[in-house]
Design a protein around this motif. Sequence first.
Motif, PDB file in Angstrom:
ATOM      1  N   SER A 274       0.837  -1.192   0.000  1.00  0.00           N
ATOM      2  CA  SER A 274       0.000   0.000   0.000  1.00  0.00           C
ATOM      3  C   SER A 274       0.874   1.244   0.000  1.00  0.00           C
ATOM      4  O   SER A 274       1.807   1.374   0.786  1.00  0.00           O
ATOM      5  CB  SER A 274      -0.915  -0.003   1.228  1.00  0.00           C
TER       6      SER A 274
ATOM      7  N   TYR B  74      -7.707   3.131  -3.844  1.00  0.00           N
ATOM      8  CA  TYR B  74      -8.860   2.871  -2.985  1.00  0.00           C
ATOM      9  C   TYR B  74      -9.085   1.390  -2.689  1.00  0.00           C
ATOM     10  O   TYR B  74      -9.759   1.059  -1.712  1.00  0.00           O
ATOM     11  CB  TYR B  74     -10.118   3.452  -3.628  1.00  0.00           C
TER      12      TYR B  74
ATOM     13  N   PRO C 143      -7.178  -1.111  -1.453  1.00  0.00           N
ATOM     14  CA  PRO C 143      -6.787  -1.641  -0.140  1.00  0.00           C
ATOM     15  C   PRO C 143      -7.731  -1.232   0.982  1.00  0.00           C
ATOM     16  O   PRO C 143      -7.879  -1.966   1.961  1.00  0.00           O
ATOM     17  CB  PRO C 143      -5.385  -1.038   0.072  1.00  0.00           C
ATOM     18  N   LYS C 144      -8.371  -0.086   0.850  1.00  0.00           N
ATOM     19  CA  LYS C 144      -9.279   0.384   1.898  1.00  0.00           C
ATOM     20  C   LYS C 144     -10.655  -0.250   1.801  1.00  0.00           C
ATOM     21  O   LYS C 144     -11.530   0.031   2.617  1.00  0.00           O
ATOM     22  CB  LYS C 144      -9.388   1.908   1.832  1.00  0.00           C
ATOM     23  N   MET C 145     -10.839  -1.097   0.773  1.00  0.00           N
ATOM     24  CA  MET C 145     -12.115  -1.783   0.601  1.00  0.00           C
ATOM     25  C   MET C 145     -11.946  -3.289   0.733  1.00  0.00           C
ATOM     26  O   MET C 145     -12.811  -4.055   0.318  1.00  0.00           O
ATOM     27  CB  MET C 145     -12.707  -1.439  -0.779  1.00  0.00           C
TER      28      MET C 145
ATOM     29  N   GLU D  24     -12.221  -5.189   3.209  1.00  0.00           N
ATOM     30  CA  GLU D  24     -13.257  -5.797   4.035  1.00  0.00           C
ATOM     31  C   GLU D  24     -14.662  -5.457   3.550  1.00  0.00           C
ATOM     32  O   GLU D  24     -15.637  -5.809   4.205  1.00  0.00           O
ATOM     33  CB  GLU D  24     -13.089  -5.348   5.490  1.00  0.00           C
TER      34      GLU D  24
ATOM     35  N   ASN E  27     -17.572   0.767   2.680  1.00  0.00           N
ATOM     36  CA  ASN E  27     -17.720   1.465   3.949  1.00  0.00           C
ATOM     37  C   ASN E  27     -17.880   2.951   3.689  1.00  0.00           C
ATOM     38  O   ASN E  27     -17.512   3.462   2.620  1.00  0.00           O
ATOM     39  CB  ASN E  27     -16.512   1.195   4.862  1.00  0.00           C
TER      40      ASN E  27
ATOM     41  N   PRO F  36     -16.344   5.675   4.928  1.00  0.00           N
ATOM     42  CA  PRO F  36     -15.139   6.473   4.639  1.00  0.00           C
ATOM     43  C   PRO F  36     -14.690   6.391   3.182  1.00  0.00           C
ATOM     44  O   PRO F  36     -14.240   7.394   2.618  1.00  0.00           O
ATOM     45  CB  PRO F  36     -14.099   5.883   5.599  1.00  0.00           C
ATOM     46  N   ILE F  37     -14.812   5.195   2.573  1.00  0.00           N
ATOM     47  CA  ILE F  37     -14.357   5.102   1.186  1.00  0.00           C
ATOM     48  C   ILE F  37     -15.314   5.816   0.255  1.00  0.00           C
ATOM     49  O   ILE F  37     -14.904   6.444  -0.730  1.00  0.00           O
ATOM     50  CB  ILE F  37     -14.157   3.627   0.764  1.00  0.00           C
TER      51      ILE F  37
ATOM     52  N   ARG G  76     -14.501   9.466   0.543  1.00  0.00           N
ATOM     53  CA  ARG G  76     -13.256   9.848  -0.126  1.00  0.00           C
ATOM     54  C   ARG G  76     -13.416   9.859  -1.650  1.00  0.00           C
ATOM     55  O   ARG G  76     -13.010  10.813  -2.319  1.00  0.00           O
ATOM     56  CB  ARG G  76     -12.142   8.874   0.274  1.00  0.00           C
TER      57      ARG G  76
ATOM     58  N   ARG H 152     -15.256  -2.833  -5.829  1.00  0.00           N
ATOM     59  CA  ARG H 152     -15.622  -3.950  -4.955  1.00  0.00           C
ATOM     60  C   ARG H 152     -16.023  -5.179  -5.763  1.00  0.00           C
ATOM     61  O   ARG H 152     -15.654  -6.312  -5.411  1.00  0.00           O
ATOM     62  CB  ARG H 152     -16.777  -3.536  -4.025  1.00  0.00           C
TER      63      ARG H 152
ATOM     64  N   ARG I 264      -1.991  -4.654  -7.958  1.00  0.00           N
ATOM     65  CA  ARG I 264      -1.870  -4.591  -6.498  1.00  0.00           C
ATOM     66  C   ARG I 264      -1.588  -5.971  -5.917  1.00  0.00           C
ATOM     67  O   ARG I 264      -0.858  -6.117  -4.921  1.00  0.00           O
ATOM     68  CB  ARG I 264      -3.158  -4.014  -5.918  1.00  0.00           C
TER      69      ARG I 264
END
Length: 404
Positions: free
Chosen positions: A10, A67, A69-71, A73, A76, A78-79, A82, A165, A223
């Motif tokens: 990341s 974006y 890596p922040k998804m 799980e 959400n 926050p994503i 952003r 996603r 990635r």
Amino acid sequence: MPETKTPLPSGARDPRLDFFRGLSLVMIYLNHVPGTIYEHFTSRNFGHSDAAEGFVFMSGCAAALAYGPKMAEGLNWPIFRRIWGRSWLLYMVHILTAVWAIAIVSGAALWFGGEALLTKNAFLPLTTEPLAFLVGIATLGHQLGYVNILPMYAVLLLGAPFLIRLGQRWPLGLLAFTIGFWVLTGMTRLDLPNYPFEGGWFFNPFAWQLLFSLGILTGLALRNGHRFVPVKSWLIWPAALWAILCAIWVKSDYLMETLGHVVWQLRQWGAPFFLVDFDKTYVSGPRLTHFLALGYLLSLPGIVPRIAASAVMKPVRLLGRHGLPIFATGTVLAIFAQAVKEVHPGGFLQDTVLILGGLSIQWAFAAIRERIKRPPQSAAQMPAIPTPGVPALPDPHRFAAAAR
């Protein structure tokens, strides 16, 4: 031999992404100042696609890298905040560039005899329907020529969380969706409406989402340390032959006439226009396949990655790292250059000053931003991530956020 997977940490950058995005920005600027000798050296003169396809594809790739890596799980808030905040930023930047374009053209018409500019690039409603013109500018229903790619990108970002996603959970599902939606868009001529003009957006986001989604799939694979489309000889040769044929096609009057007649005949037989025509709005078949062939060849390990990561290409990578502000600056400078050429046609020397001067300003702006936004020492000490076949660069700036 199975493909070796080396996941990209990341925050790390692939120099190829910065290089090709910077190269696209250079070519977009050259193409947006028509009538100079320099526009003859851009990619659109050697095939059916141009830098816009590459820019949108790499935007999708950068979005996945930034974006994804922040998804890991799932979706959400926050994503969403952003990514949709980025979409809002694109809208604001578009409005700013449109206002500057209007101001430049208006000034040229008021004080320097450049009234002809008001009849080009969708500026006419400014004088004939000024109130409707202003409503259209604010609502994105009216987009000026050469100032019309950011609205499409902003719309694509609204759907980016769902696309990323889906690509994470089911890559082939995203591939099927994006191709299917592209086909549906072409078959129904689905588009967002214009105002006060009739018709739809020149950069139709429902069609261009195909390139954006392919970029997402590429970025997600990168990635994870592998290629979305593997290196296979049975893919390399058809891609190379098609790229060569397209390069000859656009330069040969005989092929233009002969293959143009083939396209016409296919249309008479009922072939969908978006599969055989050369329509940029709907990312038509010849443009799409040319870009895919060219992109695949340029992604192969070997000399291209080495060139992208070389020290001599550092200025180009610098432009690519600051894509949005450089694109906006280049857009305004291109409109200014068009106004200068309209008021004073000049010649090769003037064109050289406009082109090299504009590129120098963009580079200087990128250098200032790089200096101001230089990451802290702890981030700069992240280990280098080598591109396949390319030694890691010691440049610490590569390891800033994957997309600004």
